[in-house]
Enzyme design. Structure first.
Site, PDB file in Angstrom:
ATOM      1  N   LYS A   1       4.488 -24.560  -2.614  1.00 52.65           N
ATOM      2  CA  LYS A   1       4.099 -25.728  -3.409  1.00 52.65           C
ATOM      3  C   LYS A   1       5.313 -26.608  -3.729  1.00 52.65           C
ATOM      4  CE  LYS A   1       0.213 -23.273  -5.475  1.00 52.65           C
ATOM      5  NZ  LYS A   1      -0.281 -22.511  -6.643  1.00 52.65           N
TER       6      LYS A   1
ATOM      7  N   GLN B   1       0.211 -20.341 -12.510  1.00 50.39           N
ATOM      8  CA  GLN B   1       0.057 -19.518 -11.310  1.00 50.39           C
ATOM      9  C   GLN B   1      -0.608 -18.186 -11.654  1.00 50.39           C
ATOM     10  OE1 GLN B   1       0.873 -20.394  -8.079  1.00 50.39           O
ATOM     11  NE2 GLN B   1      -0.052 -18.471  -7.461  1.00 50.39           N
TER      12      GLN B   1
ATOM     13  N   ASP C   1      -5.279 -27.839 -10.530  1.00 52.71           N
ATOM     14  CA  ASP C   1      -5.946 -26.744  -9.828  1.00 52.71           C
ATOM     15  C   ASP C   1      -7.457 -26.963  -9.799  1.00 52.71           C
ATOM     16  OD1 ASP C   1      -4.227 -24.838  -8.680  1.00 52.71           O
ATOM     17  OD2 ASP C   1      -3.735 -23.983 -10.632  1.00 52.71           O
TER      18      ASP C   1
END
Length: 265
Positions: A45, A89, A112
């Site tokens: 990422k 995460q 997300d």
């Protein structure tokens, strides 16, 4: 266009768009684990963000942190007007409730796409839809089968396919073998996300023009395997590795741009 070429093309478009911005898009990743797969995802990422000119900060917190302390860290990002997006995460340590943490993220910064109030769709399903459209795969009126019912992939995937006017069937671990075979063999589009290596194999009689999207990532003897065997007799099958994972990472960037534009309009 193969997925790698498609992703690179879209990233170049993003890069050109971001070059013209005075204030660069900015997101933060909070990581509270030492998980090997998570480390790889985070690294990817950050690499993607850097390539297109996006600012990305990683905040690594001790795995002993309490839920309350983690929420305090999230609120700092929520209240920082210089930051457009936030990722927490997964997975999180046992003492922390993942669902509570998902709800703690500002829905306007939830790139997300997990918060029920966010305007952004989860990255994996959204990335898949965008790719199928780019490949000019017909969706409206087609029979789509989603194998799996997770909150991250299965359920939102079914919802997005419905929005594209597909006839959607969702199957799972409690679906009988006979029904599973019937639905798979009548499917125009199959999205599989169950975490079982090679579950889709050559025992099924697929439609020749069917499309298989393989979301599975299974590590066996140090190698990655999908939920589908390779080279099934269909029109299009996404590879593992080098498939849906790249689409997910690309969509994270496009979700960030969506959040950025909403905040800077």
């Amino acid at each position: 266009m193969i997925i790698k070429e498609y992703v690179n093309y879209k990233k170049e478009e993003l890069k050109k768009e971001i070059e013209g911005l005075t204030v660069k898009p900015h997101f933060v990743i909070i990581q509270v684990n030492e998980d090997e797969a998570s480390n790889a995802y985070v690294k990817g990422k950050i690499k993607d963000a850097t390539e297109v000119g996006i600012i990305c900060d990683l905040i690594k917190l001790p795995i002993t942190i309490s839920q309350e302390e983690l929420i305090q860290e999230i609120n700092k990002i929520n209240n920082n007007d210089e930051i457009d997006g936030l990722i927490v995460q997964m997975p999180l340590p046992r003492q922390i409730d993942e669902e509570i943490i998902k709800l703690a993220v500002d829905p306007n910064k939830d790139i997300d796409g997990f918060h029920p109030l966010t305007k952004m769709d989860p990255c994996t399903p959204k990335g898949i839809i965008n790719y199928l459209k780019d490949e000019q795969i017909p969706l409206s009126g087609k029979n789509a089968v989603v194998i799996g019912r997770s909150n991250i992939v299965g359920k939102p995937m079914a919802r997005l396919l419905l929005l594209e006017n597909c006839n959607v069937t969702q199957v799972h671990s409690r679906t009988s073998k006979e029904d599973m075979k019937f639905y798979i063999e009548h499917a125009d589009i199959i999205v599989i996300a169950i975490g079982k290596a090679g579950y889709l194999d050559h025992s099924y009689n697929y439609k020749p023009d069917a499309v298989i999207v393989d979301v599975g990532i299974n590590r066996i003897d140090g190698k990655l395997h999908g939920d589908a065997e390779r080279d099934l007799p269909v029109k299009l099958q996404t590879p593992v590795p080098g498939g849906v994972g790249l689409l997910t990472r690309l969509t994270l960037l496009t979700n960030l741009m969506q959040a950025y534009k909403a905040r800077h309009k």
